[in-house]
Write a protein that holds these residues in place. Structure first.
Motif, PDB file in Angstrom:
ATOM      1  N   PRO A 346       0.815  -1.227   0.000  1.00 20.20           N
ATOM      2  CA  PRO A 346       0.000   0.000   0.000  1.00 20.20           C
ATOM      3  C   PRO A 346       0.847   1.275   0.000  1.00 20.20           C
ATOM      4  O   PRO A 346       0.452   2.287  -0.589  1.00 20.20           O
ATOM      5  CB  PRO A 346      -0.826  -0.120   1.284  1.00 20.20           C
ATOM      6  CG  PRO A 346      -0.939  -1.593   1.512  1.00 20.20           C
ATOM      7  CD  PRO A 346       0.386  -2.148   1.084  1.00 20.20           C
ATOM      8  N   MET A 347       2.016   1.236   0.648  1.00 22.58           N
ATOM      9  CA  MET A 347       2.896   2.407   0.654  1.00 22.58           C
ATOM     10  C   MET A 347       3.506   2.629  -0.724  1.00 22.58           C
ATOM     11  O   MET A 347       3.742   3.769  -1.130  1.00 22.58           O
ATOM     12  CB  MET A 347       3.999   2.233   1.703  1.00 22.58           C
ATOM     13  CG  MET A 347       3.481   2.108   3.123  1.00 22.58           C
ATOM     14  SD  MET A 347       4.832   1.914   4.304  1.00 22.58           S
ATOM     15  CE  MET A 347       3.983   0.998   5.594  1.00 22.58           C
ATOM     16  N   ILE A 415       0.693   7.202   8.027  1.00 26.45           N
ATOM     17  CA  ILE A 415      -0.749   7.017   8.225  1.00 26.45           C
ATOM     18  C   ILE A 415      -1.141   5.555   8.021  1.00 26.45           C
ATOM     19  O   ILE A 415      -1.898   4.975   8.812  1.00 26.45           O
ATOM     20  CB  ILE A 415      -1.546   7.928   7.269  1.00 26.45           C
ATOM     21  CG1 ILE A 415      -1.352   9.395   7.652  1.00 26.45           C
ATOM     22  CG2 ILE A 415      -3.039   7.572   7.288  1.00 26.45           C
ATOM     23  CD1 ILE A 415      -1.933  10.373   6.654  1.00 26.45           C
ATOM     24  N   LEU A 416      -0.606   4.943   6.969  1.00 31.67           N
ATOM     25  CA  LEU A 416      -0.927   3.539   6.693  1.00 31.67           C
ATOM     26  C   LEU A 416      -0.325   2.613   7.741  1.00 31.67           C
ATOM     27  O   LEU A 416      -0.960   1.654   8.176  1.00 31.67           O
ATOM     28  CB  LEU A 416      -0.428   3.136   5.302  1.00 31.67           C
ATOM     29  CG  LEU A 416      -1.006   3.881   4.092  1.00 31.67           C
ATOM     30  CD1 LEU A 416      -0.580   3.172   2.799  1.00 31.67           C
ATOM     31  CD2 LEU A 416      -2.510   3.977   4.158  1.00 31.67           C
ATOM     32  N   ALA A 417       0.910   2.892   8.148  1.00 36.63           N
ATOM     33  CA  ALA A 417       1.617   1.998   9.073  1.00 36.63           C
ATOM     34  C   ALA A 417       0.976   1.983  10.456  1.00 36.63           C
ATOM     35  O   ALA A 417       0.815   0.917  11.058  1.00 36.63           O
ATOM     36  CB  ALA A 417       3.085   2.414   9.176  1.00 36.63           C
ATOM     37  N   PRO A 432      -5.671   3.137  -8.885  1.00 37.73           N
ATOM     38  CA  PRO A 432      -6.496   1.915  -8.833  1.00 37.73           C
ATOM     39  C   PRO A 432      -6.044   0.941  -7.748  1.00 37.73           C
ATOM     40  O   PRO A 432      -6.666  -0.108  -7.579  1.00 37.73           O
ATOM     41  CB  PRO A 432      -6.296   1.299 -10.227  1.00 37.73           C
ATOM     42  CG  PRO A 432      -5.759   2.395 -11.085  1.00 37.73           C
ATOM     43  CD  PRO A 432      -4.946   3.245 -10.166  1.00 37.73           C
ATOM     44  N   GLY A 433      -4.975   1.267  -7.023  1.00 41.94           N
ATOM     45  CA  GLY A 433      -4.446   0.362  -6.013  1.00 41.94           C
ATOM     46  C   GLY A 433      -5.412   0.032  -4.898  1.00 41.94           C
ATOM     47  O   GLY A 433      -5.253  -0.988  -4.215  1.00 41.94           O
ATOM     48  N   PHE A 434      -6.438   0.870  -4.700  1.00 42.47           N
ATOM     49  CA  PHE A 434      -7.367   0.608  -3.598  1.00 42.47           C
ATOM     50  C   PHE A 434      -8.114  -0.708  -3.787  1.00 42.47           C
ATOM     51  O   PHE A 434      -8.595  -1.297  -2.813  1.00 42.47           O
ATOM     52  CB  PHE A 434      -8.352   1.768  -3.439  1.00 42.47           C
ATOM     53  CG  PHE A 434      -9.415   1.854  -4.501  1.00 42.47           C
ATOM     54  CD1 PHE A 434     -10.629   1.197  -4.338  1.00 42.47           C
ATOM     55  CD2 PHE A 434      -9.219   2.592  -5.654  1.00 42.47           C
ATOM     56  CE1 PHE A 434     -11.615   1.264  -5.313  1.00 42.47           C
ATOM     57  CE2 PHE A 434     -10.196   2.678  -6.627  1.00 42.47           C
ATOM     58  CZ  PHE A 434     -11.405   1.998  -6.453  1.00 42.47           C
ATOM     59  N   LEU A 447      -7.530   8.260   2.970  1.00 41.61           N
ATOM     60  CA  LEU A 447      -6.935   9.392   3.688  1.00 41.61           C
ATOM     61  C   LEU A 447      -5.473   9.548   3.267  1.00 41.61           C
ATOM     62  O   LEU A 447      -5.011  10.667   2.985  1.00 41.61           O
ATOM     63  CB  LEU A 447      -7.031   9.173   5.204  1.00 41.61           C
ATOM     64  CG  LEU A 447      -6.326  10.222   6.084  1.00 41.61           C
ATOM     65  CD1 LEU A 447      -6.916  11.609   5.856  1.00 41.61           C
ATOM     66  CD2 LEU A 447      -6.430   9.822   7.564  1.00 41.61           C
ATOM     67  N   GLY A 448      -4.748   8.426   3.234  1.00 47.25           N
ATOM     68  CA  GLY A 448      -3.358   8.463   2.773  1.00 47.25           C
ATOM     69  C   GLY A 448      -3.270   8.916   1.323  1.00 47.25           C
ATOM     70  O   GLY A 448      -2.365   9.672   0.949  1.00 47.25           O
TER      71      GLY A 448
END
Length: 469
Positions: A346-347, A415-417, A432-434, A447-448
């Motif tokens: 995700p990062m 934020i993700l971590a 499109p990664g979501f 949010l990230g």
């Protein structure tokens, strides 16, 4: 703009002249050079040429972005002008490898193995994301999934899930094909080796921990030696090491066995030796090593998630410059196999978006029309997961867009971590990664995403205005 002899000559002169070219080829959009001395390249002059949309050096290759439909014309003219002769991509890779240190060669080897199978993995990740939309509760309806509300969609979701999961279920076969080919062996034997490691008669690697706790793992008894009948579904290291051994055994045998009986002896002997060693030594050792690596990475993010997110989120783009980002694909796959998700990927997606946002800002602040066009197209490319044009063609040239993107990506990574956002698979590394993120974690991921859309754009815009004042 049309391809002229003068513009091609300019490109050749800017990279140090024909005498500086050891080998050259091209892909769909770029000229790829193995140069004798990259310090002779006049980067500023090169990037000022109208045909050139950017340039960068990676893994010992110097690459010049020209564009689809034009690059082949430029290459053909360059061959005529310089007389260097055409070369294959492998020729350029081999020539480039001479300039690499051992660490760079190791990274390049991993890249050569994983890049060819990326389309299958990314496609699988995207399809799994679509399946998540259909089957996860709480996305469209409270406490219910779409297929629960509309049962007629259930079988469609089942087929999509089957198609999507195939690449991950038979991942060792994909890696085996690519790795054995890279190490000089027969790709078909690599596929067979990978399939051996996930044979249905073996206990699935996903069930290993539970079976070990219950003491229900079946074994083979080979002359008193007990071997666990365990498969290596989703695992990376076992098939990588086994593929290397298989390729070397095959090459060894082909040099010593007459051509007339090679078909009868080479493959059976190579597969038997590799198969036995894979189950007796390679598999158990590398499986344990993979778990150690996974546990160590997980521990870092459990103990210091802010630090982990800051470092990985901020450093991913610099890793792209060195080419080392390819090594983390193996880590992502290992995490997915071990803990059912990866918090690193995700990062990556946010880092790509951040580079796109910085490039987009340059489109608005640039006065040069060529740079405007390059920045705009590069931003779109980065938003869809391909960042090289944005990084090398725009952001690194002016430095402050690249730094702005790193700052935004680092904040997004934190934020993700701290919220332990994970992807169930590897997908398209941009907006499109979501689709690859677990749906329950979409709000945090969005949010990230907002951070990496706004912060890099804003910082780049401000820095540009300050530099002009």
């Amino acid at each position: 703009m049309g391809v002229t002899k003068e513009s091609v000559v300019e490109i050749v002169e800017a990279i140090g002249g024909s005498e500086n070219i050891a080998a050259a080829t091209h892909c769909v959009t770029r000229l790829r050079f193995a140069l004798k001395d990259e310090s002779k390249v006049d980067q500023e002059r090169l990037n000022d040429i109208d045909l050139v949309k950017g340039s960068f050096s990676t893994n010992g290759q110097f690459q010049v972005v020209i564009g689809q439909g034009t690059v082949d014309k430029v290459y053909n003219q360059m061959v005529d002008i310089t007389g260097i002769g055409t070369a294959s991509k492998q020729d350029v890779k081999d020539e480039s490898a001479k300039n690499l240190n051992p660490m760079q060669r190791a990274v390049k080897t991993l890249a050569d193995i994983f890049i060819p199978i990326l389309p299958a993995i990314v496609t699988a990740g995207l399809l799994l994301g679509i399946n998540n939309l259909l089957t996860n509760s709480g996305i469209f309806f409270e406490n219910q999934s779409l297929v629960e509300v509309y049962p007629q969609w259930k079988d469609l979701a089942s087929i999509i899930n089957l198609i999507a999961n195939t690449a991950f279920t038979f991942l060792p076969a994909l890696i085996g094909w690519s790795a054995v080919k890279r190490f000089g062996g027969s790709p078909i034997l690599g596929i067979v080796l990978g399939l051996i490691l996930v044979h249905p008669d073996l206990l699935s690697a996903y069930s290993y921990a539970e079976a070990k706790t219950k003491g229900t793992i079946e074994t083979w008894n080979i002359f008193g030696v007990h071997i666990d009948k365990v498969g290596y579904q989703g695992q990376v290291l076992p098939v990588l090491f086994a593929s290397y051994l298989l390729a070397k055994i095959e090459v060894f045998l082909r040099k010593r066995i007459p051509d007339s009986i090679q078909l009868l002896l080479v493959a059976p002997i190579a597969l038997l030796i590799t198969g036995f060693l894979a189950f007796i030594v390679i598999g158990p050792l590398t499986f344990s090593l993979g778990n150690v690596i996974t546990d160590a990475i997980v521990k870092v993010f459990e103990v210091a998630p802010v630090l982990g997110g800051l470092i990985y989120g901020g450093m991913y783009a610099p890793l792209v410059i060195t080419g080392m980002h390819h090594t983390f694909l193996a880590v992502d796959l290992q995490l997915i196999a071990s803990i059912k998700g990866t918090f690193l990927w995700p990062m990556l997606a946010l880092s790509n978006i951040a580079q796109g946002s910085a490039a987009l800002a340059m489109m608005f602040v640039a006065r040069d029309e060529k740079l405007k066009g390059l920045a705009g197209s590069s931003a779109v490319s980065a938003y869809l997961g391909v960042t090289e044009p944005a990084i090398f063609g725009v952001n690194l040239r002016f430095k402050y867009p690249f730094i702005s993107a790193i700052i935004g990506s680092a904040i997004g990574g934190v934020i993700l971590a701290i919220n332990n956002v994970k992807a169930s698979s590897i997908g398209v590394g941009g907006i499109p990664g979501f689709f690859s993120i677990f749906p329950t974690q979409w709000p945090t991921f969005f949010l990230g995403m907002a951070v990496v859309l706004i912060v890099p754009f804003g910082l780049t815009y401000i820095f540009a205005k300050i530099k002009r004042s």
